[in-house]
Each structure stands twice: as C-alpha cells, then as structure tokens.
Write a protein that holds these residues in place. Structure first.
Motif, PDB file in Angstrom:
ATOM      1  N   GLY A  31      37.676  -2.300  69.491  1.00 13.81           N
ATOM      2  CA  GLY A  31      37.430  -1.673  70.853  1.00 13.81           C
ATOM      3  C   GLY A  31      38.112  -0.444  71.128  1.00 13.81           C
ATOM      4  N   PRO A  32      39.432  -0.219  71.029  1.00 10.30           N
ATOM      5  CA  PRO A  32      40.195   0.901  71.542  1.00 10.30           C
ATOM      6  C   PRO A  32      39.332   2.150  70.565  1.00 10.30           C
ATOM      7  N   VAL A  33      39.196   2.070  69.400  1.00 15.12           N
ATOM      8  CA  VAL A  33      38.205   2.835  68.605  1.00 15.12           C
ATOM      9  C   VAL A  33      37.148   3.300  69.017  1.00 15.12           C
ATOM     10  N   ALA A  34      36.336   2.487  69.376  1.00 20.73           N
ATOM     11  CA  ALA A  34      34.923   2.802  70.015  1.00 20.73           C
ATOM     12  C   ALA A  34      34.999   3.205  71.279  1.00 20.73           C
ATOM     13  N   ILE A  35      36.243   3.036  72.152  1.00 20.27           N
ATOM     14  CA  ILE A  35      36.301   3.611  73.262  1.00 20.27           C
ATOM     15  C   ILE A  35      36.776   5.074  72.902  1.00 20.27           C
ATOM     16  N   ARG A  36      37.573   5.282  72.276  1.00 12.34           N
ATOM     17  CA  ARG A  36      38.175   6.908  72.204  1.00 12.34           C
ATOM     18  C   ARG A  36      36.860   7.609  71.463  1.00 12.34           C
ATOM     19  N   ALA A  37      36.069   7.028  70.502  1.00 13.67           N
ATOM     20  CA  ALA A  37      34.825   7.643  70.197  1.00 13.67           C
ATOM     21  C   ALA A  37      33.804   7.937  71.113  1.00 13.67           C
ATOM     22  N   ALA A  38      33.652   7.179  72.035  1.00 11.08           N
ATOM     23  CA  ALA A  38      32.877   7.489  73.263  1.00 11.08           C
ATOM     24  C   ALA A  38      33.316   8.645  74.201  1.00 11.08           C
ATOM     25  N   ALA A  39      34.635   8.647  74.352  1.00 13.24           N
ATOM     26  CA  ALA A  39      35.323   9.365  75.141  1.00 13.24           C
ATOM     27  C   ALA A  39      35.385  10.659  74.198  1.00 13.24           C
ATOM     28  N   ARG A  40      35.596  10.879  73.199  1.00 13.10           N
ATOM     29  CA  ARG A  40      35.771  12.128  72.565  1.00 13.10           C
ATOM     30  C   ARG A  40      34.288  12.766  71.869  1.00 13.10           C
ATOM     31  N   HIS A  41      33.133  11.904  71.798  1.00 15.84           N
ATOM     32  CA  HIS A  41      31.874  12.292  71.547  1.00 15.84           C
ATOM     33  C   HIS A  41      30.800  11.639  72.515  1.00 15.84           C
ATOM     34  N   PRO A  42      30.783  11.940  73.605  1.00  7.91           N
ATOM     35  CA  PRO A  42      29.930  11.533  74.722  1.00  7.91           C
ATOM     36  C   PRO A  42      28.390  11.811  74.456  1.00  7.91           C
ATOM     37  N   GLU A  43      28.302  12.987  73.754  1.00 12.78           N
ATOM     38  CA  GLU A  43      26.903  13.248  73.626  1.00 12.78           C
ATOM     39  C   GLU A  43      26.457  12.527  72.251  1.00 12.78           C
ATOM     40  N   ARG A  44      26.966  11.764  71.672  1.00  8.86           N
ATOM     41  CA  ARG A  44      26.720  11.056  70.563  1.00  8.86           C
ATOM     42  C   ARG A  44      26.316   9.379  70.910  1.00  8.86           C
ATOM     43  N   VAL A  45      27.139   9.050  71.817  1.00 13.80           N
ATOM     44  CA  VAL A  45      27.481   7.379  71.836  1.00 13.80           C
ATOM     45  C   VAL A  45      26.332   7.131  73.072  1.00 13.80           C
ATOM     46  N   THR A  46      25.287   6.519  72.949  1.00 13.44           N
ATOM     47  CA  THR A  46      24.313   6.266  73.713  1.00 13.44           C
ATOM     48  C   THR A  46      24.514   4.706  74.233  1.00 13.44           C
ATOM     49  N   ALA A  47      25.433   4.027  73.886  1.00 18.24           N
ATOM     50  CA  ALA A  47      25.737   2.541  74.472  1.00 18.24           C
ATOM     51  C   ALA A  47      27.013   2.171  73.870  1.00 18.24           C
ATOM     52  N   LEU A  48      27.688   1.342  74.567  1.00 17.31           N
ATOM     53  CA  LEU A  48      29.003   0.853  74.047  1.00 17.31           C
ATOM     54  C   LEU A  48      28.966  -0.847  74.373  1.00 17.31           C
ATOM     55  N   VAL A  49      29.492  -1.436  73.259  1.00 16.89           N
ATOM     56  CA  VAL A  49      29.592  -2.963  73.608  1.00 16.89           C
ATOM     57  C   VAL A  49      30.948  -3.342  73.132  1.00 16.89           C
ATOM     58  N   LEU A  50      31.871  -3.939  74.154  1.00 16.36           N
ATOM     59  CA  LEU A  50      33.141  -4.114  73.879  1.00 16.36           C
ATOM     60  C   LEU A  50      33.317  -5.771  73.573  1.00 16.36           C
ATOM     61  N   THR A  51      33.786  -6.396  72.827  1.00 19.13           N
ATOM     62  CA  THR A  51      34.187  -7.699  72.842  1.00 19.13           C
ATOM     63  C   THR A  51      35.398  -8.184  72.439  1.00 19.13           C
ATOM     64  N   ALA A  52      36.272  -8.902  73.231  1.00 20.60           N
ATOM     65  CA  ALA A  52      37.452  -9.540  73.042  1.00 20.60           C
ATOM     66  C   ALA A  52      38.276  -8.300  72.538  1.00 20.60           C
ATOM     67  N   VAL A 120      44.060   3.203  75.459  1.00 16.05           N
ATOM     68  CA  VAL A 120      43.013   4.067  76.077  1.00 16.05           C
ATOM     69  C   VAL A 120      42.615   4.025  77.544  1.00 16.05           C
ATOM     70  N   ARG A 121      43.574   3.737  78.072  1.00 14.54           N
ATOM     71  CA  ARG A 121      43.419   3.894  79.709  1.00 14.54           C
ATOM     72  C   ARG A 121      42.915   5.044  80.346  1.00 14.54           C
ATOM     73  N   ASP A 122      43.473   6.121  79.653  1.00 12.56           N
ATOM     74  CA  ASP A 122      43.119   7.366  80.126  1.00 12.56           C
ATOM     75  C   ASP A 122      41.720   7.802  79.894  1.00 12.56           C
ATOM     76  N   ASP A 123      41.205   7.135  78.768  1.00 15.35           N
ATOM     77  CA  ASP A 123      39.860   7.424  78.277  1.00 15.35           C
ATOM     78  C   ASP A 123      38.705   6.601  79.093  1.00 15.35           C
ATOM     79  N   LEU A 124      39.088   5.624  79.586  1.00 13.97           N
ATOM     80  CA  LEU A 124      38.103   4.565  80.210  1.00 13.97           C
ATOM     81  C   LEU A 124      37.141   5.441  81.486  1.00 13.97           C
TER      82      LEU A 124
END
Length: 189
Positions: A31-52, A120-124
């Motif tokens: 989850g934190p890895v996906a959050i960081r990827a979405a924050a660093r690469h917003p032009e690439r990530v079209t949707a985000l699913v975070l579980t547990a 990743v609180r600052d990324d959210l």
C-alpha cells in the motif's frame, strides 16, 4: 530499501512491459509503495486500490512488526479474522499457516524494517487517481483506524469494508475480487 526506489521500480517495470498508464493495487506493505508510486507518477496511475494497508506505522503495527519476522503461526493468527480462524478445520488451518510461511521470504527482515519506517501521510492529499480503500474489519495487523484515515485523507477516496482479517484473498476471495473489479470497471479509461 526505500519507498521511493520501490515505487519507481514498480512504475519502470510497468512501462517496460508497454503500459504507459495503469491501475495499481497495494496490499499491506504494498500500500505505501502504491501510494508513493501514485504520488510520484500521477500521469501514469489511473486508479488505486488499497487493501489492509497503512499510511504510517502506528504503535499497534510497531508492536506487531518484530513478530512478523519470526512466526508464521503468529502471522496466521494475526491475519485471519476471528470468524474464519475459528471456522477452519485443522487441515485448512495448516494450509493457511503454510500460505503465511511462504510469504516469509528471505527479504522479510528488510520488509519489516521498511514497514517500520514507511510514512506516506504527506503523499495522501496529492493522490489524483480514483482510489478504493478496502478496510479489513477484523484485521489484527493493520488498524481499521488507519484504513479510515487513508480514505479520509486521499481526495475523493471510496471506503468499503470486508469482514475479514488481514488476508481477504484467503477468507473471502470472491468478495474481495468483486470489490476490486467493480471499482476498476467504473474507473477504466
């Protein structure tokens, strides 16, 4: 090992495979890895699913992480919801312990150490992708309070609950998959 490096490697792997935009799913430490990827690469990530998952290590997680490195049996107790754990016949319980033990790979101490540092609180607030947060309501590993914090802090995030422990893919795989596929169908480009 750092979240930035893992996030960038994840995006680079997708691009290498010919995916210029894509949805990401992050489970637990993913989850934190996906959050960081979405924050660093917003032009690439079209949707985000975070579980547990979690945005940072709270005291509950801090106490659980050292045990993660040591005992598959303990992880199974932590990962399964009370209902599923008590309903399992002995053979199925042994299979669940085996599944959990298989996840305790050689890099587990490094992963536990990264989970201890992950924040990743600052990324959210900067996540632009439509986001689904799946809260595992019987989770004894990651706090549902942290699941709710993710949903409240990521702009426009949708929160759904599944009545499982930390392993929804073991306890209720069909229900978990349907939550994800329904969300992604609504947010496909």
């Amino acid at each position: 090992m750092s979240l930035d490096d893992l996030a960038d490697q994840l995006v680079a792997a997708a691009v290498t495979e010919g995916l210029h935009t894509f949805a990401l799913s992050g489970y637990s430490l993913g989850g934190p890895v996906a959050i960081r990827a979405a924050a660093r690469h917003p032009e690439r990530v079209t949707a985000l699913v975070l579980t547990a998952t979690f945005p940072y290590r709270d005291n509950h997680l801090a106490l659980a992480l050292p045990l993660w490195r040591k005992l598959a049996e303990y992880l199974t107790v932590m990962a399964l919801g009370a209902d599923a754990l008590e309903a399992m016949p002995a053979e199925q319980l042994q299979q669940a312990i085996g599944f959990t033990a298989a996840s305790v790979a050689d890099g587990t101490p490094d992963h536990a150490e990264l989970a201890h540092r992950a924040d990743v609180r600052d990324d959210l607030p900067h996540i632009k992708a439509p986001t689904l947060v799946i809260s595992t309501t019987q989770d004894r590993f990651t706090s549902t309070r942290l699941h709710h914090q993710l949903a409240q802090t990521i702009p426009g995030a949708q929160l759904v609950e599944i009545h499982t422990g930390h392993l929804p893919m073991v306890e209720r795989p069909g229900e978990w998959q349907k939550l994800i596929t329904t969300f992604l169908a609504q947010h496909s480009t």
